[in-house]
Design a protein around this motif. Structure first.
Motif, short mmCIF file in Angstrom:
data_model
loop_
_atom_site.label_atom_id
_atom_site.label_comp_id
_atom_site.label_asym_id
_atom_site.label_seq_id
_atom_site.Cartn_x
_atom_site.Cartn_y
_atom_site.Cartn_z
N LEU A 297 0.77 -1.41 0.00
CA LEU A 297 0.02 -0.08 -0.10
C LEU A 297 0.96 1.42 0.02
O LEU A 297 0.38 2.26 -0.60
N PRO A 298 1.75 1.19 0.65
CA PRO A 298 2.97 2.61 0.76
C PRO A 298 3.31 3.21 -0.73
O PRO A 298 3.76 4.25 -1.06
N VAL A 299 3.23 2.22 -1.79
CA VAL A 299 3.32 2.35 -3.07
C VAL A 299 2.50 3.66 -3.54
O VAL A 299 2.92 4.66 -4.21
N TYR A 300 1.19 3.58 -3.17
CA TYR A 300 0.31 4.65 -3.66
C TYR A 300 0.44 5.65 -2.67
O TYR A 300 0.35 7.14 -3.48
N LEU A 301 0.85 5.79 -1.48
CA LEU A 301 1.02 6.81 -0.66
C LEU A 301 2.36 7.75 -1.23
O LEU A 301 2.28 8.94 -1.07
N GLY A 302 3.11 6.89 -1.28
CA GLY A 302 4.50 7.64 -1.90
C GLY A 302 4.35 8.23 -3.25
O GLY A 302 4.90 9.40 -3.43
N PHE A 303 3.83 7.55 -4.25
CA PHE A 303 3.52 8.06 -5.37
C PHE A 303 2.70 9.19 -5.36
O PHE A 303 3.04 10.63 -5.84
N LYS A 304 1.47 9.39 -4.42
CA LYS A 304 0.90 10.76 -4.25
C LYS A 304 1.55 11.66 -3.34
O LYS A 304 1.42 12.83 -3.95
N CYS A 305 2.36 11.40 -2.42
CA CYS A 305 3.12 12.51 -1.99
C CYS A 305 4.05 12.78 -3.06
O CYS A 305 4.25 14.33 -2.87
N TRP A 306 4.93 12.25 -4.07
CA TRP A 306 5.71 12.75 -4.81
C TRP A 306 5.08 13.76 -5.83
O TRP A 306 5.20 14.61 -6.17
#
Length: 478
Positions: A125-134
């Protein structure tokens, strides 16, 4: 004379009916198997994956009565194997295991399997959170060509690249060191590879949208919401899109039938592997085996290898994927094409597993052909075969606990060779393809069984990294 004319008239009257039925079946095959599922979007670029509502090929073929009979024959064969297993266990061992010995051994710590999968999914799940943050911070940074923006992009790209080996190491270690048996370990490793492929597909598909986003002219945010990412994580496809064709309802009776077929397929494979590949070599290392004996067993299991090939295909690519597609109302169910009619390995690789082929085509072949090595088809194909060979052996190597690179040579050796070579006529090519697949599956199963029992019956005293790569059966059979 009168009688012969009547027979002739009967044959003449039957021919149009037979021709009409044959044309109908061929039309059905062509409409489903030869469908173009990729379309060009921009000039100078390779076609992209196109999703549309369609059934799996076997689902439609089952509507033909004659093809449905083949399904009935398969069920009768499964019943025969079941009764054979019951009779053998009772008469030879005095007990009835119903052929579930391997299943019981393979999933003895099923609760750990569930816990590890949950940990794997939460780490995905952190893949989505990291992508959104970037994407969010990138939009706020200005001007577009500033050094701060370039530094931010490079930092996030580096973290995402590090995510791959970190994810691989953590869950490969967990799958192989927490009391899991071979079947459970390989299941976790396959799921780990699937999640990595999903993560790469999501980021690779959405990153260009973020890079092209213009805050003053584009109103829609360049990244999808979390619901789309979550749906893609479970959808039976490895190619990301914001939306997919959906069915209107869920047919729970179909879901039940497909899961029953899946369970029956697991039992069938467990019985076949246990009876024909484990039982003949369970004493390897305790008594000598001659190469003639091994060769006879390998060639004698030609039909058994074919059963494993067909069982894995139906179990994973038809029953399992269709069951999840129905529950998620995912309408595009072209998970395979008519690979059984292939006369070349080039076509076989493109039609056997469309789900994985689409990912390799979209994110490996297409990127190498358009970006890394422009217009070079040979290098692009070699990278596809290399990546596929590495991860096939990765799952088997860590699942079994030893490296026996048979599949690597099959994919990156014979696979590459046969991909550029076509046998004529097509009938001979199709016969040889079936034969090589059956013997290849038998050979792979035999050697993995031999190496496994060699390490069980002749344990290594001082385990080193080298012992992982050196075949034990070479020194064990004395």
């Amino acid at each position: 004379m009168h009688h012969s004319n009547r027979v002739k008239m009967t044959k003449d009257s039957i021919k149009p009916i037979m021709r009409e039925n044959e044309q109908g079946i061929n039309k059905l095959l062509v409409s489903k198997a030869e469908i173009f599922d990729k379309v060009k979007t921009k000039p100078g670029e390779l076609p992209c994956k196109q999703f549309e509502a369609r059934n799996s090929l076997l689902t439609d073929l089952y509507e033909v009565k004659h093809v449905r009979t083949v399904y009935h024959i398969a069920l009768a064969t499964l019943l025969g194997f079941f009764l054979n297993s019951v009779a053998y266990d009772y008469l030879q061992k005095g007990e009835i295991s119903f052929g579930f010995n391997l299943i019981h051994k393979g999933f003895v710590n099923f609760h750990l399997l569930i816990i590890l999968w949950l940990g794997m999914f939460l780490s995905h799940l952190p893949v989505y959170l990291g992508f959104k943050c970037w994407a969010t911070i990138r939009i706020k940074l200005a001007p577009p060509q500033s050094s701060i923006l370039n530094l931010w992009d490079r930092l996030c790209l580096g973290l995402f690249i590090l995510y791959y080996p970190g994810f691989l190491y953590c869950f490969t270690f967990a799958a192989t060191h927490y009391g899991q048996q071979i079947a459970a370990s390989m299941g976790l490793l396959l799921e780990m590879i699937r999640m990595l492929m999903k993560s790469h597909a999501f980021v690779r598909s959405n990153a260009p949208r973020v890079l092209k986003y213009k805050p003053h002219s584009d109103k829609e945010l360049p990244y999808p919401n979390f619901n789309k990412f979550l749906y893609f994580s479970f959808a039976p496809t490895l190619v990301y899109q914001d939306s997919y064709p959906r069915t209107k309802t869920i047919r729970w009776n179909y879901v039940a039938v497909w899961f029953l077929e899946f369970i029956a397929g697991v039992f069938f494979l467990s019985f076949v592997v246990d009876r024909y590949f484990i039982f003949p070599f369970e004493h390897y290392g305790l008594r000598p085996y001659t190469w003639q004996e091994i060769l006879i067993i390998t060639l004698g299991n030609f039909a058994t290898g074919l059963l494993i090939l067909l069982g894995l295909f139906y179990l994973l690519l038809h029953a399992w994927l269709n069951a999840f597609a129905e529950m998620l109302r995912f309408a595009d169910r072209l998970y395979y094409k008519d690979w059984w009619t292939s006369s070349t390995y080039n076509r076989y690789y493109r039609t056997w597993n469309v789900v994985v082929h689409d990912w390799l085509y979209t994110y490996v072949y297409k990127d190498f052909y358009e970006i890394v090595t422009p217009k070079n088809k040979v290098v692009s194909k070699l990278m596809v075969f290399l990546l596929s060979a590495i991860f096939h052996d990765y799952v088997l190597g860590f699942g079994f606990g030893f490296c026996l690179p048979i599949l690597f040579f099959n994919f990156f050796g014979f696979g590459v060779l046969f991909n550029f070579y076509k046998i004529k006529p097509d009938m001979l090519g199709n016969i040889l393809l079936w034969y090589f697949n059956a013997v290849g599956m038998s050979m792979n199963s035999v050697f993995y069984s031999i190496e496994y029992h060699s390490r069980v019956n002749c344990p290594i005293e001082n385990v080193t990294i080298a012992s992982y790569f050196i075949p034990r059966f070479l020194s064990c059979n004395k």
